[in-house]
Write a protein that holds these residues in place. Structure first.
Motif, PDB file in Angstrom:
ATOM      1  N   GLY A 269       0.802  -1.212   0.000  1.00  0.00           N
ATOM      2  CA  GLY A 269       0.000   0.000   0.000  1.00  0.00           C
ATOM      3  C   GLY A 269       0.836   1.263   0.000  1.00  0.00           C
ATOM      4  O   GLY A 269       0.292   2.371  -0.059  1.00  0.00           O
ATOM      5  N   ASP A 270       2.163   1.127   0.044  1.00  0.00           N
ATOM      6  CA  ASP A 270       3.039   2.297   0.024  1.00  0.00           C
ATOM      7  C   ASP A 270       3.035   2.931  -1.360  1.00  0.00           C
ATOM      8  O   ASP A 270       2.879   2.249  -2.380  1.00  0.00           O
ATOM      9  N   GLY A 271       3.238   4.250  -1.395  1.00  0.00           N
ATOM     10  CA  GLY A 271       3.336   4.944  -2.666  1.00  0.00           C
ATOM     11  C   GLY A 271       4.640   4.612  -3.371  1.00  0.00           C
ATOM     12  O   GLY A 271       5.590   4.102  -2.766  1.00  0.00           O
ATOM     13  N   TYR A 272       4.690   4.890  -4.674  1.00  0.00           N
ATOM     14  CA  TYR A 272       5.905   4.641  -5.456  1.00  0.00           C
ATOM     15  C   TYR A 272       6.127   5.794  -6.419  1.00  0.00           C
ATOM     16  O   TYR A 272       5.205   6.217  -7.127  1.00  0.00           O
ATOM     17  N   GLY A 273       7.343   6.335  -6.421  1.00  0.00           N
ATOM     18  CA  GLY A 273       7.701   7.433  -7.300  1.00  0.00           C
ATOM     19  C   GLY A 273       8.660   6.980  -8.374  1.00  0.00           C
ATOM     20  O   GLY A 273       8.411   5.990  -9.078  1.00  0.00           O
ATOM     21  N   PHE A 274       9.778   7.668  -8.516  1.00  0.00           N
ATOM     22  CA  PHE A 274      10.802   7.285  -9.487  1.00  0.00           C
ATOM     23  C   PHE A 274      11.832   6.392  -8.798  1.00  0.00           C
ATOM     24  O   PHE A 274      12.883   6.838  -8.344  1.00  0.00           O
ATOM     25  N   GLY A 275      11.517   5.103  -8.682  1.00  0.00           N
ATOM     26  CA  GLY A 275      12.449   4.154  -8.087  1.00  0.00           C
ATOM     27  C   GLY A 275      12.422   4.100  -6.575  1.00  0.00           C
ATOM     28  O   GLY A 275      13.209   3.362  -5.980  1.00  0.00           O
ATOM     29  N   TRP A 276      11.544   4.841  -5.930  1.00  0.00           N
ATOM     30  CA  TRP A 276      11.469   4.902  -4.468  1.00  0.00           C
ATOM     31  C   TRP A 276      10.051   4.634  -3.987  1.00  0.00           C
ATOM     32  O   TRP A 276       9.087   5.145  -4.567  1.00  0.00           O
ATOM     33  N   PHE A 277       9.954   3.865  -2.894  1.00  0.00           N
ATOM     34  CA  PHE A 277       8.701   3.721  -2.174  1.00  0.00           C
ATOM     35  C   PHE A 277       8.589   4.844  -1.151  1.00  0.00           C
ATOM     36  O   PHE A 277       9.599   5.327  -0.624  1.00  0.00           O
ATOM     37  N   ILE A 278       7.365   5.230  -0.849  1.00  0.00           N
ATOM     38  CA  ILE A 278       7.101   6.326   0.087  1.00  0.00           C
ATOM     39  C   ILE A 278       6.199   5.798   1.187  1.00  0.00           C
ATOM     40  O   ILE A 278       5.127   5.232   0.917  1.00  0.00           O
ATOM     41  N   THR A 279       6.620   5.960   2.453  1.00  0.00           N
ATOM     42  CA  THR A 279       5.828   5.461   3.561  1.00  0.00           C
ATOM     43  C   THR A 279       6.012   6.357   4.772  1.00  0.00           C
ATOM     44  O   THR A 279       6.686   7.395   4.714  1.00  0.00           O
ATOM     45  N   THR A 280       5.415   5.965   5.897  1.00  0.00           N
ATOM     46  CA  THR A 280       5.583   6.648   7.173  1.00  0.00           C
ATOM     47  C   THR A 280       5.895   5.601   8.240  1.00  0.00           C
ATOM     48  O   THR A 280       5.187   4.597   8.352  1.00  0.00           O
ATOM     49  N   LEU A 281       6.973   5.810   8.982  1.00  0.00           N
ATOM     50  CA  LEU A 281       7.343   4.931  10.076  1.00  0.00           C
ATOM     51  C   LEU A 281       7.498   5.762  11.337  1.00  0.00           C
ATOM     52  O   LEU A 281       8.192   6.790  11.311  1.00  0.00           O
ATOM     53  N   ALA A 282       6.874   5.337  12.418  1.00  0.00           N
ATOM     54  CA  ALA A 282       6.921   6.077  13.681  1.00  0.00           C
ATOM     55  C   ALA A 282       6.534   7.538  13.474  1.00  0.00           C
ATOM     56  O   ALA A 282       7.146   8.447  14.032  1.00  0.00           O
ATOM     57  N   ASP A 283       5.522   7.757  12.619  1.00  0.00           N
ATOM     58  CA  ASP A 283       4.990   9.093  12.322  1.00  0.00           C
ATOM     59  C   ASP A 283       5.998   9.996  11.603  1.00  0.00           C
ATOM     60  O   ASP A 283       5.857  11.224  11.616  1.00  0.00           O
ATOM     61  N   VAL A 284       6.992   9.399  10.976  1.00  0.00           N
ATOM     62  CA  VAL A 284       8.021  10.159  10.263  1.00  0.00           C
ATOM     63  C   VAL A 284       8.002   9.747   8.784  1.00  0.00           C
ATOM     64  O   VAL A 284       7.986   8.550   8.479  1.00  0.00           O
ATOM     65  N   PRO A 285       8.016  10.709   7.838  1.00  0.00           N
ATOM     66  CA  PRO A 285       8.084  10.353   6.417  1.00  0.00           C
ATOM     67  C   PRO A 285       9.397   9.630   6.089  1.00  0.00           C
ATOM     68  O   PRO A 285      10.476  10.088   6.483  1.00  0.00           O
ATOM     69  N   VAL A 286       9.276   8.519   5.392  1.00  0.00           N
ATOM     70  CA  VAL A 286      10.440   7.696   5.050  1.00  0.00           C
ATOM     71  C   VAL A 286      10.357   7.323   3.577  1.00  0.00           C
ATOM     72  O   VAL A 286       9.287   6.992   3.061  1.00  0.00           O
ATOM     73  N   TYR A 287      11.511   7.344   2.909  1.00  0.00           N
ATOM     74  CA  TYR A 287      11.614   6.980   1.495  1.00  0.00           C
ATOM     75  C   TYR A 287      12.586   5.813   1.401  1.00  0.00           C
ATOM     76  O   TYR A 287      13.672   5.859   1.991  1.00  0.00           O
TER      77      TYR A 287
END
Length: 335
Positions: A269-287
């Motif tokens: 369910g994580d987003g995907y950009g140009f070669g990177w997944f986008i998520t949130t861990l411990a309420d912090v944006p993580v790529y």
């Protein structure tokens, strides 16, 4: 009266920049916990943590060392995206809107006309629309005598720019397009445009039957080299040498574009950009980028951290639960 006002303004700006650079390094207790939890994951080979550009922790418990090349599997897709951005910045190719057909120059007989609509952006974001070559189709694809033609001859299951269809064949088409359009191999581009400015070694890796370097799999980089690639993104595509001189390696705005979701992983369910997944861990944006068996590169700009995890890349796959366990290791650093 102007001088005091100027001094106040300068002080405010200085305070702003100092405040933005005060993200704490992981605590000693967090690193101890990280090592304890990592020890319970026999498959993990190494964990490297950098804060504000300096490596603050390394753990090696199996496989190649932190300075030795290791097979990063599909984490290669993240590195290939960086190569593509660097090629655009260097003028080797035009832009993400350039079409695949314009770069390749020719197509296999019988290719669907929709192939003409596929752009570099679609390849980077895994949105080519072609039937996947990964999963159950992978073995037959790599056994074919022409990986590029095989991928291009597959039926469309969505339109170009449609849903994310994770496929190593899509990444391989990008490697072929880079090679044809630039006149250099993907490895030569990687070493010249990433290896040299980042001062990292990028050894040659597997090629297809036509000599195209495998796009999206089987690259060999050390955990420390991956830290440098992560730092390149954390620093908005810039490299600063010891004398303080900056060099732009990735185009201005490339990192923002890369970290903008264009599709969504059907598994996490994580987003995907140009070669990177986008998520949130411990309420912090993580790529992050990831590869088979537990290869992972995390960039956490808010905490000024980059984390690399490498693991045993041999089958069988440890499954999706293992990826969640790797995420949990990063969560320990963010608490």
């Amino acid at each position: 009266m102007r001088l005091p006002v100027l001094l106040i303004f300068c002080a405010a700006i200085s305070l702003l920049f100092s405040a933005s650079a005060t993200a704490d390094a992981p605590s000693t207790s967090a690193l101890v916990t990280l090592d304890q939890k990592t020890a319970a994951l026999d498959r993990v080979h190494a964990v490297v943590v950098a804060h504000q550009g300096s490596i603050v922790h390394e753990l090696h418990q199996g496989g190649p060392g932190v300075a030795a090349p290791t097979n990063i599997k599909s984490l290669s897709k993240t590195v290939l995206a960086a190569i593509t951005g660097a090629a655009i910045e260097a003028g080797a190719i035009e832009s993400t809107e350039q079409t695949l057909v314009a770069m390749l120059g020719s197509l296999p007989n019988g290719a669907d006309p929709q192939v003409n609509e596929i752009t570099v952006a679609h390849l980077l974001a895994q949105q080519a629309g072609l039937e996947r070559t990964s999963g159950s189709n992978y073995s037959a694809w790599v056994a074919s005598n022409n990986w590029v033609n095989n991928a291009l001859s597959r039926p469309f299951v969505d339109e170009p720019g449609g849903r994310m269809l994770y496929s190593t064949g899509t990444s391989h088409l990008l490697s072929a397009a880079l090679t044809q359009a630039s006149g250099e191999t993907t490895h030569a581009l990687a070493q010249r445009l990433l290896g040299e400015p980042l001062n990292i070694a990028i050894p040659p890796w597997l090629r297809d039957p036509q000599g195209i370097y495998f796009g999206g799999n089987d690259m060999q980089l050390s955990p420390r080299a991956l830290i440098e690639i992560g730092e390149l993104y954390r620093n908005d595509g810039m490299v600063v040498d010891d004398s303080g001189v900056g060099q732009r390696v990735l185009p201005e705005g490339w990192v923002e574009d890369s970290w903008t979701p264009r599709g969504q992983s059907p598994w996490t369910g994580d987003g995907y950009g140009f070669g990177w997944f986008i998520t949130t861990l411990a309420d912090v944006p993580v790529y992050y980028g990831r590869g088979y068996g537990g290869q992972a590169l995390y960039v956490i700009p808010e905490r000024e951290m980059t984390v690399v995890i490498t693991s045993d890349p041999t089958p069988p796959s440890p499954g999706g639960q293992f990826h969640q366990q790797l995420n949990d290791l990063v969560v320990e650093l963010l608490r």
